[in-house]
Motif scaffolding. Structure first.
Motif, PDB file in Angstrom:
ATOM      1  N   PHE A 156       0.878  -1.032   0.140  1.00 17.99           N
ATOM      2  CA  PHE A 156      -0.097   0.110  -0.067  1.00 17.99           C
ATOM      3  C   PHE A 156       1.188   1.857   0.505  1.00 17.99           C
ATOM      4  N   ALA A 157       1.868   1.070   0.803  1.00 16.63           N
ATOM      5  CA  ALA A 157       2.971   2.401   1.091  1.00 16.63           C
ATOM      6  C   ALA A 157       3.716   2.907  -0.106  1.00 16.63           C
ATOM      7  N   ALA A 193       2.539  -9.209   2.603  1.00 16.11           N
ATOM      8  CA  ALA A 193       1.943  -8.568   3.702  1.00 16.11           C
ATOM      9  C   ALA A 193       0.146  -7.378   3.496  1.00 16.11           C
ATOM     10  N   SER A 194       1.097  -6.567   2.211  1.00 15.02           N
ATOM     11  CA  SER A 194      -0.684  -6.246   1.641  1.00 15.02           C
ATOM     12  C   SER A 194      -1.797  -6.871   1.236  1.00 15.02           C
ATOM     13  N   ALA A 253      -6.898  -8.365  -4.159  1.00 16.24           N
ATOM     14  CA  ALA A 253      -7.506  -7.411  -5.598  1.00 16.24           C
ATOM     15  C   ALA A 253      -6.944  -6.533  -5.374  1.00 16.24           C
ATOM     16  N   LEU A 254      -7.449  -5.501  -4.606  1.00 21.26           N
ATOM     17  CA  LEU A 254      -7.345  -4.001  -4.537  1.00 21.26           C
ATOM     18  C   LEU A 254      -5.791  -4.065  -4.653  1.00 21.26           C
ATOM     19  N   VAL A 255      -4.847  -4.604  -3.693  1.00 19.51           N
ATOM     20  CA  VAL A 255      -3.138  -4.014  -4.705  1.00 19.51           C
ATOM     21  C   VAL A 255      -2.714  -4.766  -5.115  1.00 19.51           C
ATOM     22  N   ARG A 303      -1.477  -2.636 -11.498  1.00 18.69           N
ATOM     23  CA  ARG A 303      -1.870  -3.040 -12.677  1.00 18.69           C
ATOM     24  C   ARG A 303      -2.466  -1.569 -13.274  1.00 18.69           C
ATOM     25  N   SER A 304      -2.833  -0.017 -12.385  1.00 17.59           N
ATOM     26  CA  SER A 304      -3.286   0.981 -12.423  1.00 17.59           C
ATOM     27  C   SER A 304      -2.357   2.515 -12.765  1.00 17.59           C
TER      28      SER A 304
END
Length: 442
Positions: free
Chosen positions: A44-45, A74-75, A191-193, A198-199
């Motif tokens: 995330f960071a 971990a994320s 899925a979020l990470v 990808r974006s």
């Protein structure tokens, strides 16, 4: 600096990651590369930092490098909560302004993530579901009463949910009661990470399966990042490496590597869903912080998370036998809550490493000229990682803001740990004591 780093060694049994579609082949670090900015760690960071750097300098070359695939670390292994409230320990801070800054920063992270999910169509079960904080017995109810006072002091909305109403949501009468807070979001973390990876903007190049094994000063004020098949020369280095920050020589003896474990079921069938009798898409954290976290996902999987281990060698501190023991403990917690689903097996059990500090302080800032880091999320990484990575990029480019001043006001230096073997003995003893004291809430 010539120290060789210890690399992540995560297990290959994370359910969140296994549920993703097959990933495209990784682009790896090869040969001699030059970058205006290099970011190590694509959690995330690191993802947030790379994205913000690209927004500030769309003409710059930004390399984001990770030892594993995005979402394998971990994320992608947490329980899928994006929590707006300050963490339990931060809620006890005596300064109301401190808590309001944390709340505002977390909510800024949530808004940022929601905007990216909508803009890029990231399918990650994102949901404004709120969160239950649940109590099993008298010990948990005492913690809930204390939590009620803290929420009143904070001026935030909450609702008490009694046993009967709670059972209709959770599909279990195991809990005496809960406090519901509306500001939490739920999601599928891997899925979020993965979607964030990808974006990324066009001028961010993502290099996966490319562990950086050594950092070296280049003699001109910049850095050389050494991998096994290539290296990166950069003037500015940002570390989104959490516990692994100490492997690069920073914050040594100030971070504690702790692993927590989760198990989940396969998706419930239609008939099992009827027997279950509760709702989909909810999350419950324990009133007693050493208790059990439980989630029901949008795709019908029940998750049990508890058990904490001190892991000085990260993933190498675990074993198949340890995971089997953890899985057995998770099964007991599952059957205590959902005896009607005794025939539903777990499909995955996994662990994830995060960093805590003895004084529960997050580090954010410049470690030395040209090296910036956000480290030690103290177990609340999704929101904190997102906002701290974003603001770390602001700091690196010299962009001032009220948010940057806020995060600098609420962070500091993690306290020093005692030397080994006293540290390991103390941490293990404290974890065992917490588990014993909280056994009625597990």
């Amino acid at each position: 600096m010539s120290k060789t780093v210890n690399l992540p060694h995560d297990d290959a049994s994370c359910g969140w990651y296994a549920a993703l579609p097959a990933a495209q082949p990784a682009t790896r670090l090869q040969g001699e590369q030059r970058a205006d900015y290099a970011v190590i760690g694509a959690g995330f960071a690191g993802l947030a930092a790379a994205r913000r750097l690209a927004e500030h300098h769309p003409e710059a070359r930004i390399l984001l490098v990770d030892a594993q695939r995005v979402a394998q670390g971990a994320s992608g292994r947490n329980s899928g909560f994006v929590i707006d409230l300050p963490h339990k320990f931060a809620l006890e801070h005596p300064d109301p302004a401190h808590k309001q800054r944390l709340l505002a920063l977390n909510r800024a992270a949530i808004a940022q993530l929601q905007g990216l999910i909508q803009a890029h169509g990231i399918d990650c079960q994102w949901s404004h579901a709120g969160k239950y904080q649940g109590a099993v017995g008298p010990r948990g109810m005492a913690y809930l009463e204390h939590f009620e006072k803290l929420m009143k002091d904070l001026g935030e909305p909450f609702d008490w949910v009694e046993r009967g109403a709670l059972a209709k949501v959770l599909g279990t009468g195991h809990y005496s009661g809960a406090i519901y807070t509306p500001g939490c979001y739920l999601m599928q973390p891997a899925a979020l990470v993965s979607g964030l990876g990808r974006s990324l903007p066009d001028n961010v190049e993502l290099l996966e399966e490319s562990p950086i094994q050594r950092l070296e000063r280049d003699g001109q004020g910049g850095w050389i990042l050494h991998g096994s098949a290539g290296r990166i020369r950069t003037a500015r280095l940002l570390l989104g490496t959490s516990i692994f920050t100490q492997e690069f020589g920073y914050l040594r003896n100030r971070l504690l590597p702790v692993m927590t474990f989760a198990s989940w079921t396969r998706p419930l069938t239609d008939s099992e869903l009827q027997v279950y009798g509760g709702q989909l898409d909810w999350g419950l954290t324990p009133a007693d912080h050493a208790g059990t976290t439980v989630r029901m996902t949008q795709d019908r999987r029940l998750i049990i998370r508890n058990t904490y281990k001190h892991v000085p060698k990260y993933g190498k501190s675990t074993s198949d036998a340890m995971r089997e023991s953890v899985r057995s403990d998770h099964r007991k917690a599952f059957l205590a809550r959902f005896p009607q689903l005794a025939n539903v097996p777990f499909s995955h059990t996994w662990g994830g490493v995060y960093a805590i500090s003895r004084n529960f302080t997050n580090f954010f800032g410049e470690l030395e000229p040209g090296v910036f880091a956000s480290a030690c999320d103290n177990g609340v990484g999704a929101a904190w990682g997102t906002i701290s990575g974003t603001l770390l990029a602001d700091l690196a480019v010299g962009a001032d803001s009220a948010q940057l001043r806020d995060i600098q006001a609420v962070t500091g230096m993690p306290s020093l740990n005692p030397p080994e073997p006293f540290l390991g003995l103390g941490v293990r003893s404290r974890i065992r004591l917490a588990a014993w004291n909280s056994r009625s809430e597990l």
